[in-house]
Motif scaffolding. Structure first.
Motif, PDB file in Angstrom:
ATOM      1  N   GLN A   1      78.700 107.959  16.942  1.00 22.72           N
ATOM      2  CA  GLN A   1      78.845 106.787  17.804  1.00 22.72           C
ATOM      3  C   GLN A   1      80.075 105.954  17.438  1.00 22.72           C
ATOM      4  O   GLN A   1      80.787 105.480  18.321  1.00 22.72           O
ATOM      5  CB  GLN A   1      77.589 105.919  17.716  1.00 22.72           C
ATOM      6  CG  GLN A   1      76.343 106.613  18.266  1.00 22.72           C
ATOM      7  CD  GLN A   1      75.077 105.796  18.065  1.00 22.72           C
ATOM      8  OE1 GLN A   1      75.120 104.693  17.516  1.00 22.72           O
ATOM      9  NE2 GLN A   1      73.950 106.323  18.501  1.00 22.72           N
ATOM     10  N   SER A   2      80.319 105.767  16.127  1.00 16.65           N
ATOM     11  CA  SER A   2      81.403 104.878  15.706  1.00 16.65           C
ATOM     12  C   SER A   2      82.753 105.588  15.569  1.00 16.65           C
ATOM     13  O   SER A   2      83.802 104.964  15.747  1.00 16.65           O
ATOM     14  CB  SER A   2      81.048 104.215  14.365  1.00 16.65           C
ATOM     15  OG  SER A   2      80.870 105.204  13.346  1.00 16.65           O
ATOM     16  N   SER A   3      82.741 106.891  15.250  1.00 16.64           N
ATOM     17  CA  SER A   3      83.983 107.642  15.071  1.00 16.64           C
ATOM     18  C   SER A   3      83.885 108.991  15.779  1.00 16.64           C
ATOM     19  O   SER A   3      83.797 110.051  15.140  1.00 16.64           O
ATOM     20  CB  SER A   3      84.275 107.852  13.580  1.00 16.64           C
ATOM     21  OG  SER A   3      84.370 106.618  12.893  1.00 16.64           O
ATOM     22  N   PRO A   4      83.874 108.985  17.100  1.00 14.65           N
ATOM     23  CA  PRO A   4      83.679 110.248  17.841  1.00 14.65           C
ATOM     24  C   PRO A   4      84.803 111.258  17.635  1.00 14.65           C
ATOM     25  O   PRO A   4      84.625 112.434  17.928  1.00 14.65           O
ATOM     26  CB  PRO A   4      83.608 109.770  19.307  1.00 14.65           C
ATOM     27  CG  PRO A   4      84.312 108.455  19.323  1.00 14.65           C
ATOM     28  CD  PRO A   4      84.041 107.830  17.993  1.00 14.65           C
ATOM     29  N   GLN A   5      85.972 110.808  17.144  1.00 16.16           N
ATOM     30  CA  GLN A   5      87.067 111.746  16.910  1.00 16.16           C
ATOM     31  C   GLN A   5      86.825 112.620  15.686  1.00 16.16           C
ATOM     32  O   GLN A   5      87.485 113.654  15.503  1.00 16.16           O
ATOM     33  CB  GLN A   5      88.388 110.978  16.742  1.00 16.16           C
ATOM     34  CG  GLN A   5      88.526 110.205  15.445  1.00 16.16           C
ATOM     35  CD  GLN A   5      87.811 108.853  15.485  1.00 16.16           C
ATOM     36  OE1 GLN A   5      87.209 108.519  16.508  1.00 16.16           O
ATOM     37  NE2 GLN A   5      87.884 108.099  14.412  1.00 16.16           N
ATOM     38  N   THR A   6      85.873 112.226  14.837  1.00 16.36           N
ATOM     39  CA  THR A   6      85.533 113.010  13.644  1.00 16.36           C
ATOM     40  C   THR A   6      84.404 113.974  13.978  1.00 16.36           C
ATOM     41  O   THR A   6      83.305 113.553  14.344  1.00 16.36           O
ATOM     42  CB  THR A   6      85.112 112.080  12.487  1.00 16.36           C
ATOM     43  OG1 THR A   6      86.187 111.179  12.192  1.00 16.36           O
ATOM     44  CG2 THR A   6      84.767 112.887  11.259  1.00 16.36           C
ATOM     45  N   GLN A   7      84.657 115.287  13.868  1.00 15.19           N
ATOM     46  CA  GLN A   7      83.657 116.303  14.140  1.00 15.19           C
ATOM     47  C   GLN A   7      82.831 116.560  12.866  1.00 15.19           C
ATOM     48  O   GLN A   7      83.390 116.638  11.774  1.00 15.19           O
ATOM     49  CB  GLN A   7      84.317 117.601  14.610  1.00 15.19           C
ATOM     50  CG  GLN A   7      85.235 117.421  15.808  1.00 15.19           C
ATOM     51  CD  GLN A   7      84.503 116.895  17.024  1.00 15.19           C
ATOM     52  OE1 GLN A   7      83.347 117.279  17.266  1.00 15.19           O
ATOM     53  NE2 GLN A   7      85.148 116.026  17.777  1.00 15.19           N
TER      54      GLN A   7
ATOM     55  N   GLN B   1      87.177 122.273  14.675  1.00 16.21           N
ATOM     56  CA  GLN B   1      88.318 121.395  14.894  1.00 16.21           C
ATOM     57  C   GLN B   1      88.985 121.672  16.241  1.00 16.21           C
ATOM     58  O   GLN B   1      89.545 120.776  16.874  1.00 16.21           O
ATOM     59  CB  GLN B   1      89.326 121.584  13.747  1.00 16.21           C
ATOM     60  CG  GLN B   1      90.376 120.474  13.643  1.00 16.21           C
ATOM     61  CD  GLN B   1      91.590 120.755  14.506  1.00 16.21           C
ATOM     62  OE1 GLN B   1      91.875 121.919  14.835  1.00 16.21           O
ATOM     63  NE2 GLN B   1      92.296 119.703  14.896  1.00 16.21           N
ATOM     64  N   ARG B   2      88.871 122.900  16.737  1.00 18.45           N
ATOM     65  CA  ARG B   2      89.425 123.268  18.037  1.00 18.45           C
ATOM     66  C   ARG B   2      88.504 122.889  19.195  1.00 18.45           C
ATOM     67  O   ARG B   2      88.880 123.044  20.361  1.00 18.45           O
ATOM     68  CB  ARG B   2      89.707 124.768  18.081  1.00 18.45           C
ATOM     69  CG  ARG B   2      90.805 125.209  17.115  1.00 18.45           C
ATOM     70  CD  ARG B   2      90.905 126.717  17.089  1.00 18.45           C
ATOM     71  NE  ARG B   2      91.828 127.175  16.056  1.00 18.45           N
ATOM     72  CZ  ARG B   2      91.959 128.457  15.694  1.00 18.45           C
ATOM     73  NH1 ARG B   2      91.207 129.400  16.289  1.00 18.45           N
ATOM     74  NH2 ARG B   2      92.822 128.793  14.749  1.00 18.45           N
TER      75      ARG B   2
ATOM     76  N   ARG C   1      78.470 119.266  15.290  1.00 18.21           N
ATOM     77  CA  ARG C   1      79.143 120.326  16.030  1.00 18.21           C
ATOM     78  C   ARG C   1      79.082 121.660  15.304  1.00 18.21           C
ATOM     79  O   ARG C   1      79.595 122.664  15.799  1.00 18.21           O
ATOM     80  CB  ARG C   1      80.607 119.941  16.259  1.00 18.21           C
ATOM     81  CG  ARG C   1      80.794 118.693  17.080  1.00 18.21           C
ATOM     82  CD  ARG C   1      80.312 118.883  18.479  1.00 18.21           C
ATOM     83  NE  ARG C   1      81.049 119.944  19.154  1.00 18.21           N
ATOM     84  CZ  ARG C   1      80.718 120.461  20.333  1.00 18.21           C
ATOM     85  NH1 ARG C   1      79.611 120.044  20.940  1.00 18.21           N
ATOM     86  NH2 ARG C   1      81.442 121.414  20.875  1.00 18.21           N
ATOM     87  N   GLY C   2      78.463 121.669  14.142  1.00 17.72           N
ATOM     88  CA  GLY C   2      78.323 122.906  13.386  1.00 17.72           C
ATOM     89  C   GLY C   2      77.195 122.762  12.368  1.00 17.72           C
ATOM     90  O   GLY C   2      76.859 121.649  11.937  1.00 17.72           O
TER      91      GLY C   2
END
Length: 283
Positions: free
Chosen positions: A71-77, A119-120, A99-100
């Protein structure tokens, strides 16, 4: 360069991951913390591409941390690295935003490939985990099929019982229902008659009031027209009277003018006669 944050309460695991990732030229370990609170503090100033999170940690577990980061850092997978391989843990992690999902027994090459794929933008499960989820879904489907069959049998039983009960009650209450319906019909007829009479009376009153208003308006209009006609007649009479006076005045002026002309003609005639007599006397 893929920036990686490692979150695990076991120092041995953190050191192992550090050894694995430093062998890759496109990997950069930007942080290594031992609990969720330290990870959140770190994320206030840094933006890693990948966060490897342990599922079972003191103070804050991996699921809670995953939800907060999503929620706070969606760019971090987020990739979960855990010893739990049950389908509930995997489903909970996926629902939290991971995501994994990898087991800690996963080989180094599998961990490296998973980091690159996530990351992709891909979703990755460790070896054997997809099959475990699939078999669990199949088992759940079989259980659900059995439950549906049981529900279907119960439904058929209840439907048949309900039909029998309805038929029995229909036979015993048919007469009562008929009488009740007849009574309701009579009540409706009475109410309809009363309502119709009231409506007719209301319409009659409205028509009467409407006609009275129309007659009053007509009479008032006729009176106004009569008054207007009398006023117009008075104006015409006044104009006729003024015209008669003007005609009489003109007649007087014409008479005076006539007499004046006669007098002028008479004077002229006398002058001519006088001149003629004077001429005759000389001769």
């Amino acid at each position: 360069m893929i920036k990686i944050l490692v979150v695990d309460d076991q120092n041995l695991v953190r050191q192992k991951l550090q050894t694995v990732f430093t062998t890759q030229s496109d990997f950069e370990i930007v942080g290594m913390v031992e609990n969720g609170f330290q990870a959140l503090e770190y994320l206030k100033t840094k933006n890693p591409d990948i966060a490897l999170v342990d599922l079972e940690m003191p103070e804050m577990n991996g699921l809670t941390l995953t939800q907060i980061i999503s929620q706070s850092s969606p760019q971090t997978q987020i990739i979960i690295l855990s010893s739990c391989d049950d389908h509930n843990s995997i489903n909970d992690a996926i629902q939290a935003g991971a995501r994994g999902y990898l087991l800690k027994s996963t080989s180094e090459s599998e961990i490296i490939d998973t980091v690159r794929y996530v990351q992709r933008g891909y979703f990755q499960l460790g070896p054997g985990l997809f099959e475990k989820l699939l078999f669990n879904l199949i088992d759940q489907d079989q259980v659900a099929s059995g439950q549906l069959e049981t529900l279907d049998d119960k439904y058929s039983y209840y439907v048949n019982s309900l039909k029998q009960e309805i038929e029995l009650k229909t036979q015993t209450t048919h007469g009562q229902l008929t009488k009740e319906i007849e009574s309701q019909v009579k009540n409706l007829q009475v109410k309809f008659k009363e309502g119709l009479e009231a409506f007719q009376q209301q319409v009659t009153n409205q028509l009467k009031h409407g006609l009275d208003d129309l007659i009053n308006k007509f009479c008032q209009k006729q009176q106004n027209n009569l008054n207007q006609t009398l006023e117009e007649q008075a104006i015409i009479n006044h104009q006729l009277f003024a015209t008669k006076l003007l005609i009489k005045k003109l007649e007087k002026q014409i008479t005076i003018l006539r007499y004046g002309l006669i007098a002028i003609f008479f004077c002229y005639f006398l002058e001519k006669i006088t001149i003629l007599c004077y001429v005759l006397k000389k001769f």
